[in-house]
Design an enzyme around this catalytic site. Structure first.
Site, mmCIF file in Angstrom:
data_model
loop_
_atom_site.group_PDB
_atom_site.id
_atom_site.type_symbol
_atom_site.label_atom_id
_atom_site.label_comp_id
_atom_site.label_asym_id
_atom_site.label_seq_id
_atom_site.Cartn_x
_atom_site.Cartn_y
_atom_site.Cartn_z
ATOM 1 C CB SER A 137 -0.948 0.014 1.201
ATOM 2 O OG SER A 137 -2.059 -0.825 0.965
ATOM 3 C CE LYS A 140 -4.639 1.872 -0.552
ATOM 4 N NZ LYS A 140 -4.127 0.558 -0.130
ATOM 5 C CB SER A 192 -4.236 1.779 4.016
ATOM 6 O OG SER A 192 -3.447 1.212 2.999
#
Length: 430
Positions: A137, A140, A192
């Site tokens: 993640s 991101k 997240s």
């Protein structure tokens, strides 16, 4: 029972109850401060990367998440730039530190990491900086950069069942819910949420369109170890990044003031969504608070914020920044584990190491991209100052400050003394 015995019993009972309360209110980290027991396992050793095992691609996956869809080709490995981006020393695969610098901290389980100066772009120290690993993640950060420059944050979008069904971590988007893009960005960066990533990607041409835009931006920033396969960071065919590249991507994101604000925000309220009209037993789903999942933000003095990540193949990943004495550093971790230290604690040790190095200590440089060249160091974004009177605490971890525990102990002492004095007066009047 005598009055003295009664006083002693009351004091002992009350003191025990207050001690238990103090422990419960105290920080979880105090457990680690207990006297260690005799070790019964093999001592930890940092993974050795001297032979450049991930020079061209990440470690082999342990599941089938990277198997291409039927009819789709298997991506080939990204080309390895020669000379290495950032300088010759960043082509080394082991620990890379300035000549004459002290040894790096112990107990770092991250297979690859890097510490660099957020403002000057100087790389202070690293381990396997261009080794290729899965970002999970932390990618991101790249999606956020694309979205913050493309989307109207005041626009309201409606949540879909496809958003709600997103694999992995979800913030809690529901069908029919009404969300501004600003709220979706907060859910993406702070919590997240893969459902938030899906809702954002839908506005960027769907998953495929968002991935294309993310990869184009990475290439333009000379993050040439990076190829994303999903907007959220879920593993997919060809997914790859490096400790060096994550530093580049984070630095670019930090040129956007809203990104700096969101990673520094501890808690916000998030909208709910209506009941399912097809389900007579369903009820309206009220809004709820969401908290920043980066523990460094709460527990490291000067933390600016960052991004966490995890998948079974990527393991623990992390990118974050902090400031001290007018200096701002960014640290990245790839393929880490939660032992012997949690990722944010490993990041804290590496940040301490970087801040202790003299200014000018360097082993390489982050690329001078278009954004970096058009912005001075002062032009990089700073998060807004915290409102210490109203700043919300994390909803998923107890406050690690000592205030509540100290108050409970002081209050306990006062109560015990009051009871003892009261009991004494009763005894005198008998």
């Amino acid at each position: 029972m005598s009055t003295r015995d009664l006083r002693l019993l009351v004091a002992l009972c009350l003191g025990s109850a207050l001690a238990v309360t103090a422990v419960m209110w105290g920080p979880a980290a105090t457990v680690s401060q207990a006297t260690p027991t005799t070790a019964t396992t093999t001592p930890f050793s940092t993974p050795n990367t001297d032979s450049c095992p991930q020079k061209t691609k990440p470690p082999n996956p342990i599941d089938e998440s990277e198997v291409p869809e039927p009819g789709q080709p298997t991506p080939t490995a990204l080309a390895v730039p020669i000379p290495p981006v950032g300088g010759s020393r960043l082509g080394e695969c082991g620990v890379v530190i300035p000549r004459g610098a002290p040894a790096v901290p112990q107990d770092i389980s991250a297979t690859a990491w890097q510490v660099s100066d957020l403002d000057t772009g100087e790389v202070l120290a690293a381990k396997d900086p261009h080794g290729r690993y899965r970002p999970a993640s932390t990618i991101k950060v790249l999606l956020a950069t694309v979205a913050l420059r493309s989307l109207d944050l005041n626009k309201t979008v409606t949540g879909t069942q496809e958003d709600a069904n997103a694999d992995g971590t979800r913030v809690g988007i529901g069908p029919g819910g009404r969300y501004t893009n600003r709220q979706l960005m907060q859910a993406l960066i702070m919590a997240s949420g893969n459902d938030a990533a899906h809702a954002i990607a839908a506005q960027l041409g769907g998953d495929a369109g968002a991935v294309q835009k993310m990869n184009e931006l990475a290439k333009s920033l000379y993050a040439l170890d990076t190829r994303t396969a999903s907007p959220s960071g879920l593993d997919g065919p060809g997914m790859s990044s490096s400790a060096y590249d994550l530093s580049v991507l984070f630095r670019e994101a930090m040129t956007i003031p809203l990104f700096a604000e969101f990673i520094h925000t501890e808690q916000v309220d998030f909208p709910g969504y209506p009941k399912d009209p097809k389900n007579p037993d369903d009820k309206d789903h009220p809004g709820f608070p969401i908290a920043n999942d980066n523990h460094l933000l709460y527990d490291y003095d000067g933390a600016l914020g960052g991004k966490t990540g995890y998948t079974d193949d990527a393991r623990q990943t992390f990118v974050a920044a902090a400031q001290r004495d007018g200096r701002r550093l960014v640290v990245t971790l790839l393929k880490a584990d939660v032992l012997p230290l949690r990722p944010w604690e490993q990041a804290a040790r590496l940040l301490d190491y970087g801040f202790a190095l003299p200014k000018g200590s360097t082993v390489g440089k982050l690329p001078e991209t278009k954004s970096a060249s058009t912005k001075s160091a002062a032009g990089l974004a700073f998060p807004p100052p915290k409102d210490t009177d109203h700043e919300a605490q994390s909803v998923d971890e107890p406050d690690n400050h000592t205030g509540p525990r100290a108050l409970s102990l002081v209050g306990g002492v006062i109560l015990v003394l009051a009871l003892l004095l009261g009991a004494r007066r009763v005894s005198r009047h008998r």
